[in-house]
Design an enzyme around this catalytic site. Structure first.
Site, mmCIF file in Angstrom:
data_model
loop_
_atom_site.group_PDB
_atom_site.id
_atom_site.type_symbol
_atom_site.label_atom_id
_atom_site.label_comp_id
_atom_site.label_asym_id
_atom_site.label_seq_id
_atom_site.Cartn_x
_atom_site.Cartn_y
_atom_site.Cartn_z
ATOM 1 N N GLY A 18 5.525 13.639 1.488
ATOM 2 C CA GLY A 18 6.392 12.569 2.013
ATOM 3 C C GLY A 18 7.712 12.516 1.267
ATOM 4 O O GLY A 18 8.359 11.472 1.195
ATOM 5 N N ALA A 19 8.135 13.678 0.741
ATOM 6 C CA ALA A 19 9.325 13.725 -0.123
ATOM 7 C C ALA A 19 10.614 13.382 0.607
ATOM 8 O O ALA A 19 11.608 13.040 -0.030
ATOM 9 C CB ALA A 19 9.448 15.127 -0.727
ATOM 10 N N THR A 20 10.593 13.475 1.954
ATOM 11 C CA THR A 20 11.810 13.156 2.701
ATOM 12 C C THR A 20 11.830 11.693 3.115
ATOM 13 O O THR A 20 12.759 11.253 3.781
ATOM 14 C CB THR A 20 11.889 14.008 3.991
ATOM 15 O OG1 THR A 20 10.762 13.663 4.821
ATOM 16 C CG2 THR A 20 11.860 15.493 3.686
ATOM 17 N N ASP A 22 11.126 7.286 2.994
ATOM 18 C CA ASP A 22 11.827 6.113 2.465
ATOM 19 C C ASP A 22 11.389 5.782 1.031
ATOM 20 O O ASP A 22 12.225 5.564 0.143
ATOM 21 C CB ASP A 22 11.516 4.934 3.403
ATOM 22 C CG ASP A 22 12.354 3.729 3.080
ATOM 23 O OD1 ASP A 22 13.578 3.835 3.235
ATOM 24 O OD2 ASP A 22 11.797 2.707 2.664
ATOM 25 N N HIS A 189 2.371 -1.468 -7.662
ATOM 26 C CA HIS A 189 3.465 -1.398 -8.635
ATOM 27 C C HIS A 189 3.659 -2.708 -9.404
ATOM 28 O O HIS A 189 4.308 -2.713 -10.442
ATOM 29 C CB HIS A 189 4.767 -0.906 -7.983
ATOM 30 C CG HIS A 189 5.509 -1.915 -7.176
ATOM 31 N ND1 HIS A 189 5.221 -2.188 -5.871
ATOM 32 C CD2 HIS A 189 6.545 -2.726 -7.489
ATOM 33 C CE1 HIS A 189 6.045 -3.110 -5.413
ATOM 34 N NE2 HIS A 189 6.876 -3.462 -6.382
ATOM 35 N N GLU A 227 10.755 -14.532 -1.536
ATOM 36 C CA GLU A 227 11.803 -13.508 -1.424
ATOM 37 C C GLU A 227 12.863 -13.974 -0.426
ATOM 38 O O GLU A 227 12.518 -14.517 0.628
ATOM 39 C CB GLU A 227 11.221 -12.187 -0.927
ATOM 40 C CG GLU A 227 10.163 -11.595 -1.826
ATOM 41 C CD GLU A 227 9.704 -10.226 -1.335
ATOM 42 O OE1 GLU A 227 9.959 -9.228 -2.009
ATOM 43 O OE2 GLU A 227 9.089 -10.159 -0.266
ATOM 44 N N HIS A 251 -0.643 -7.162 -4.200
ATOM 45 C CA HIS A 251 0.009 -7.487 -5.471
ATOM 46 C C HIS A 251 -0.451 -8.832 -6.058
ATOM 47 O O HIS A 251 -0.734 -8.940 -7.253
ATOM 48 C CB HIS A 251 1.526 -7.544 -5.273
ATOM 49 C CG HIS A 251 2.109 -6.298 -4.695
ATOM 50 N ND1 HIS A 251 1.746 -5.041 -5.115
ATOM 51 C CD2 HIS A 251 3.041 -6.109 -3.729
ATOM 52 C CE1 HIS A 251 2.441 -4.145 -4.442
ATOM 53 N NE2 HIS A 251 3.229 -4.758 -3.584
#
Ligand SMILES: NC(=O)C1=CN([C@@H]2O[C@H](COP(=O)(O)OP(=O)(O)OC[C@H]3O[C@@H](n4cnc5c(N)ncnc54)[C@H](OP(=O)(O)O)[C@@H]3O)[C@@H](O)[C@H]2O)C=CC1
Ligand SMILES: O=C1O[C@H](COP(=O)(O)O)[C@@H](O)[C@H](O)[C@H]1O
Length: 480
Positions: A18-20, A22, A189, A227, A251
């Site tokens: 998925g290197a290309t 988002d 994360h 947010e 999260h």
């Protein structure tokens, strides 16, 4: 703590599926570059981008440079050496056809790669990072097994690792058919944020807080992530996901577990993970009478969102942790898009002393807050005497920005920290399937029978019905 095979001298090949995409350009590639700038990568490493299309290595290098300009701080004098370590393997990667990836890995292993570092003759540590749409996780896992890229490898899965109990269980089985659990790193994360890590460090390193971390002293725990962001360029993803799946059961639950966990035997990966993930079993299944779901006015006018979408862009929930430590202490969790303020705050609100000589104490007059945003900050709220004549009381705040602490190079962004841990073989800050299995049990009443969605005005703090969930303290973060 790292596993036995890791080390700065272990030549490492990092495959970014998925290197290309988002996430790769926003988070993974800038984090990788940050590790290079901080000299925290192994001495010999290669990053192979994988995708279904064809790109030359140089085209991929340009893609990475563009991503660093758009989402990082651009390139600097580390770039030339960094760029030599980037390769691209196109043609996709499926069980039937592995595309160019095995050949590129072989070139590197055989020392035929003309970039920096000689990998020939050494055992190479493979690290696979699956930055792909979640629906593809199972197929890529099977393909890794089929093409022999599983042995001794580490594999990182992006979130969400399943979107329901059923899909979680199916993915878990597929992953364990190919990998041992100790090879698997599931990213959340929020666990990589500096302040989240301080939830266990400040608690266990400071006797004054260790002794207060329980129902006798804590009246309420707030985990509040409002947010101001909207969902503009993620409409398709967000509309299929919503705030409950995107934030609450991922999260916010993991951060709640960090707060609620019993003391681990040590800070070694297994002990820390066991403490954090096992307390999720004590989260009481959500009572939907204690949940408010919202959707901001105008959400349905967003391009890509259906006129009748009932996706939640806001959730507030009061939850309970049925352990001796936390029985009857409300954990109130809140998050949403397009709210009046952005904040990421975890607050332990302390009880007022009963029958003491000081009376009329404010409900929000004593608290310990972990600000998870940015570099992180720890705040203490105290009730003090208002300076001057008389015995008036004021609520005062002390702030400790973590960026003010002297370090060797500064804090790490969450993705950099987690990537570093993967390269180092340290699974402490990653989730485990036993915890995730309980997440779905806890969330089932809400997912099966969600309450009606209430609308709220953009720029507000969400539906008013959620105010009462934080009684009698009130939400510490206020925007109205
Ligand atoms: N984007 C974000 O801000 C965040 C994303 N995530 C997670 O990260 C992961 C990746 O997200 P994101 O980068 O946004 O996703 P993208 O939609 O950008 O997809 C990533 C790449 O995967 C490849 N791809 C897309 N569809 C398929 C398919 N059906 N089969 C095989 N390959 C496919 C494409 O590359 P190519 O065409 O070159 O093959 C694409 O560039 C997801 O699990 C997401 O939940 C988590 C947190 C934040
Ligand atoms: O995973 C996600 O997290 C972000 C918030 O993360 P942060 O990096 O700003 O701390 C959230 O906006 C997004 O919807 C969600 O997918």
């Amino acid at each position: 703590m790292p596993d036995s095979t890791s080390g700065a001298d272990t030549p490492t090949v990092f495959v970014l599926f998925g290197a290309t995409g988002d996430l790769a350009k926003r988070m993974v590639l800038p984090a990788f570059y940050e590790l290079a700038q901080r000299e925290l990568l192994p001495t010999r490493w290669k990053l192979i981008g994988n995708g279904r299309g064809e790109r030359t290595d140089d085209e991929f290098r340009q893609h990475v440079a563009d991503a660093l300009t758009e989402f990082g701080d651009g390139t600097d004098d580390h770039w030339d050496a960094f760029a030599k370590n980037l390769r691209f393997a196109g043609g996709g990667f499926t069980v039937d056809d592995p595309g160019q990836l095995p050949d590129v890995i072989d070139e590197i292993r055989n020392g035929d790669d003309d970039g920096a570092g000689d990998f020939s003759g050494d055992d190479v540590q493979l690290v696979h990072y699956i930055a792909l749409p979640p629906a593809t996780f199972t197929d890529y896992t099977k393909a890794l097994g089929e093409h022999g890229l599983d042995e001794g490898a580490r594999v990182v899965y992006e979130k969400p690792f399943g979107t329901s109990q059923k899909s979680f269980e199916e993915l878990d089985v597929a992953v364990h058919e190919v990998f041992d659990e100790k090879q698997v790193y599931r990213i959340d994360h929020f666990l990589g944020k500096e302040s989240t890590q301080n939830l266990h460090i400040i608690r266990f390193a400071n006797g004054m807080f260790a002794g207060l971390w329980n129902r006798e002293h804590v009246e309420q725990v707030q985990i509040d992530i409002p947010e101001t962001l909207d969902i503009d360029d993620r409409a398709e993803f967000y509309d299929a996901t919503g705030a409950v799946l995107d934030m609450l059961v991922t999260h916010l639950f993991q951060v709640a577990a960090e707060v609620a966990m019993e003391p681990p035997l040590s800070l070694r990966a297994d002990d820390l993970q066991t403490a954090r993930e096992s307390v999720i079993a004590a989260f009481r299944p959500i009572d939907t009478d204690e949940v408010v779901l919202g959707q901001y006015d105008g959400y349905r006018d967003t391009e890509g969102i259906a006129d009748d979408s009932d996706t939640d862009t806001y959730v507030a929930a009061r939850m309970w942790v049925d352990t001796d430590r936390w029985r009857d202490v409300p954990f109130v969790l809140r998050t949403g898009k397009m709210l009046g303020v952005s904040a990421q705050r975890v607050t332990l609100v302390f009880r007022r002393p009963e029958d003491g000589p000081v009376t009329h104490l404010p409900a929000d007059g004593a608290a310990l807050t972990f600000d998870l945003s940015g570099d992180g900050e720890i705040d203490i709220t105290l009730t003090v005497k208002t300076p001057g004549p008389g015995e008036e009381l004021s609520v005062a705040h002390m702030e400790l920005p973590l960026s003010s602490i002297e370090t060797n190079g500064g804090g790490l962004s969450p993705y950099s920290r987690l990537l570093f841990d993967v390269l180092d073989g340290d699974r402490s800050l990653f989730t485990r399937p036993d915890g995730l299995a309980h997440v779905w049990e806890v969330a089932a009443p809400l997912l099966d029978n969600p309450p009606a969605i209430q609308s709220y005005a953009p720029g507000s703090m969400g539906p008013h019905a959620a105010d009462a969930l934080a009684d009698p303290v009130g939400w510490f973060v206020s925007g109205r």
